[in-house]
Design an enzyme around this catalytic site. Structure first.
Site, PDB file in Angstrom:
ATOM      1  N   ASP A 126       2.026  -4.155   2.634  1.00  0.00           N
ATOM      2  CA  ASP A 126       1.620  -2.964   3.384  1.00  0.00           C
ATOM      3  C   ASP A 126       2.515  -2.729   4.606  1.00  0.00           C
ATOM      4  O   ASP A 126       3.510  -3.449   4.808  1.00  0.00           O
ATOM      5  CB  ASP A 126       0.134  -3.137   3.769  1.00  0.00           C
ATOM      6  CG  ASP A 126      -0.650  -1.848   3.639  1.00  0.00           C
ATOM      7  OD1 ASP A 126      -0.064  -0.773   3.855  1.00  0.00           O
ATOM      8  OD2 ASP A 126      -1.868  -1.917   3.349  1.00  0.00           O
ATOM      9  N   TRP A 173       3.439   4.020   2.246  1.00  0.00           N
ATOM     10  CA  TRP A 173       2.747   5.331   2.232  1.00  0.00           C
ATOM     11  C   TRP A 173       3.702   6.534   2.233  1.00  0.00           C
ATOM     12  O   TRP A 173       3.364   7.617   2.729  1.00  0.00           O
ATOM     13  CB  TRP A 173       1.788   5.473   3.422  1.00  0.00           C
ATOM     14  CG  TRP A 173       1.124   4.209   3.841  1.00  0.00           C
ATOM     15  CD1 TRP A 173       0.385   3.385   3.043  1.00  0.00           C
ATOM     16  CD2 TRP A 173       1.128   3.598   5.146  1.00  0.00           C
ATOM     17  NE1 TRP A 173      -0.076   2.320   3.769  1.00  0.00           N
ATOM     18  CE2 TRP A 173       0.358   2.423   5.056  1.00  0.00           C
ATOM     19  CE3 TRP A 173       1.699   3.957   6.377  1.00  0.00           C
ATOM     20  CZ2 TRP A 173       0.151   1.578   6.148  1.00  0.00           C
ATOM     21  CZ3 TRP A 173       1.491   3.119   7.472  1.00  0.00           C
ATOM     22  CH2 TRP A 173       0.738   1.943   7.349  1.00  0.00           C
ATOM     23  N   GLY A 174       4.934   6.342   1.755  1.00  0.00           N
ATOM     24  CA  GLY A 174       5.862   7.474   1.705  1.00  0.00           C
ATOM     25  C   GLY A 174       6.599   7.713   3.016  1.00  0.00           C
ATOM     26  O   GLY A 174       7.342   8.694   3.140  1.00  0.00           O
ATOM     27  N   ASP A 199      -3.336   7.039   1.488  1.00  0.00           N
ATOM     28  CA  ASP A 199      -4.377   6.470   0.627  1.00  0.00           C
ATOM     29  C   ASP A 199      -5.142   7.538  -0.159  1.00  0.00           C
ATOM     30  O   ASP A 199      -5.410   8.630   0.340  1.00  0.00           O
ATOM     31  CB  ASP A 199      -5.393   5.691   1.471  1.00  0.00           C
ATOM     32  CG  ASP A 199      -4.790   4.413   2.021  1.00  0.00           C
ATOM     33  OD1 ASP A 199      -3.566   4.224   1.922  1.00  0.00           O
ATOM     34  OD2 ASP A 199      -5.565   3.597   2.552  1.00  0.00           O
TER      35      ASP A 199
HETATM   36  C1  GLA Z   1      -3.670   0.545   3.609  1.00  0.00           C
HETATM   37  C2  GLA Z   1      -3.205   0.690   2.165  1.00  0.00           C
HETATM   38  C3  GLA Z   1      -4.416   0.610   1.247  1.00  0.00           C
HETATM   39  C4  GLA Z   1      -5.138  -0.699   1.443  1.00  0.00           C
HETATM   40  C5  GLA Z   1      -5.540  -0.864   2.902  1.00  0.00           C
HETATM   41  C6  GLA Z   1      -6.084  -2.246   3.204  1.00  0.00           C
HETATM   42  O1  GLA Z   1      -4.445   1.617   4.018  1.00  0.00           O
HETATM   43  O2  GLA Z   1      -2.524   1.901   1.995  1.00  0.00           O
HETATM   44  O3  GLA Z   1      -3.999   0.755  -0.108  1.00  0.00           O
HETATM   45  O4  GLA Z   1      -4.300  -1.756   1.038  1.00  0.00           O
HETATM   46  O5  GLA Z   1      -4.406  -0.665   3.770  1.00  0.00           O
HETATM   47  O6  GLA Z   1      -6.455  -2.391   4.550  1.00  0.00           O
END
Ligand code: GLA
Length: 371
Positions: free
Chosen positions: A126, A161-162, A183
């Site tokens: 992440d 996340w892009g 997300d």
């Molecule tokens: C981020 C990621 C999610 C998930 C959460 C966990 O938001 O994008 O997919 O893994 O963290 O806290």
């Protein structure tokens, strides 16, 4: 490690969030085998955030939360492997995970080795709490090299996340899949938003490194961590069909121990999965550039073609295209079957338009023929 197909599996986040525990993982691994998911191609069982203690242990390692995972990660990994499945875990490129647990910034090599020692096959990585001075590209490169240095085949799933135009550089870091969006939530607006955000980036997904549009919400129906009202059956179908067509990893986020028949069959749909897993790995071509009613055309490795019509708008309406817009002259057409139901459609030439209900879709697959 080279991957030739988008990975398929299950991830704990969408449904269980911070409630993830050993029982959930064992029950999911059992269900994966007993309820047909493994046969359909799903293999990774991935623990997302919230698996550790809030602080590293005295030995400097990330300490497993013993209340949630009493047998420890190696035993759990062995259990998953004993079922013929693969084991995935989660960490983060910053100083803490998104849930505020210890992450791998400046611990990359030791954490990678710990994961390898546990028999981990997949690492989701992440982007929370990344220090401002640190360059995301180098952090992903570093963990990718740390994983390779262990000598174990570990699929590296980057999750930024892009951000930072990730699609333009992620392939060079050795990552196998990369999250290209924020997300997902369990409602159709989220599915539509994510899908539309990728229409101008579909050429950045290919064999070796695929664009991950986030875990699937099929079958959640408004229950679980990312629930936001839920979707209808048709909306889950459209979501799954779109993720398959865009060759996103297929990581189930719903509770497969408690999935209704419609979504279990959908998630195991052979026709859609074959499109997703096509080894040629070519992204679809967007034919009509209407973001609310897009039409896609895709070449398949076996010589067949896919034509997919989506109605993402809130109104029922006509979706389709003229075949000359794909470069097909009037003396040729397609001998189509419905890729979802398997129903024979027959030869279609010149054009295809259909009235499609709001949030629904049609996916056809077939050979190019002379008419
Ligand atoms: C981020 C990621 C999610 C998930 C959460 C966990 O938001 O994008 O997919 O893994 O963290 O806290």
């Amino acid at each position: 490690m080279i991957i030739k197909k988008p990975p398929m599996g299950w991830n704990s986040w969408n449904t269980f969030g911070g409630e993830v525990c050993e029982k959930v993982i064992r029950d999911t691994a059992d269900a994966m085998v007993e309820l047909g998911y493994k046969n359909a191609g799903y293999e990774y069982v991935v623990i997302d955030d919230w698996w550790s203690e809030r602080k590293r242990g005295a030995d400097g390692k990330i300490a497993v939360n013993k209340e949630k995972f009493p047998s420890g990660m190696k035993a759990l990994s062995d259990y998953i492997h004993s079922k013929g499945l693969k084991f995935g875990m989660y960490s983060c490129a910053g100083t803490m995970t998104c849930g505020g647990f210890p992450a791998s910034f400046e611990h990359e090599y030791e954490d990678a080795q710990m994961f390898a020692d546990w028999g981990v096959d997949y690492l989701k990585y992440d982007f929370c709490y990344k220090p401002m001075h640190a360059v995301g590209k180098l952090l992903y490169n570093k963990m990718s090299m740390a994983l390779k240095a262990t000598g174990r085949d570990i699929l590296f799933s980057a999750c930024n996340w892009g951000a930072d135009d990730v699609e333009t550089w992620i392939r060079s870091t050795g990552a196998h899949v990369y999250r290209s969006t924020g997300d997902i939530f369990d409602h159709f607006e989220s599915v539509k938003f994510i899908a539309q955000s990728q229409f101008d980036k579909i050429n950045y997904s290919a064999t070796g490194c695929y664009n991950d549009m986030d875990m699937l919400i099929c079958g959640m129906y408004g229950k679980g961590l990312v629930a936001k009202g839920g979707c209808t059956d048709a909306e889950y179908k459209t979501h799954f069909a779109m993720w398959c067509l865009m060759q996103s990893p297929l990581m189930i986020g719903g509770d497969i121990t408690n999935m209704n028949d419609y979504c279990r069959n959908l998630l195991q749909n052979k026709g859609l999965i074959a499109i997703n897993q096509d080894e040629d790995g070519r992204p679809p071509m967007m034919v009509n550039w209407n973001k609310d009613r897009p039409v896609f055309f895709k070449h398949m490795a076996n010589g067949e073609y896919v034509l997919a019509l989506f109605n993402l708008s809130d109104e029922d309406g006509m979706v389709g295209c003229e075949f000359f817009d794909i470069g097909v002259s009037a003396d040729h057409g397609f001998d189509f079957v419905d890729a979802i139901s398997g129903e024979k459609i027959g030869v279609v030439s010149e054009n295809l338009y259909e009235t499609i209900p709001a949030h629904d879709c049609r996916v056809y697959r077939g050979k190019f023929v002379r008419v």
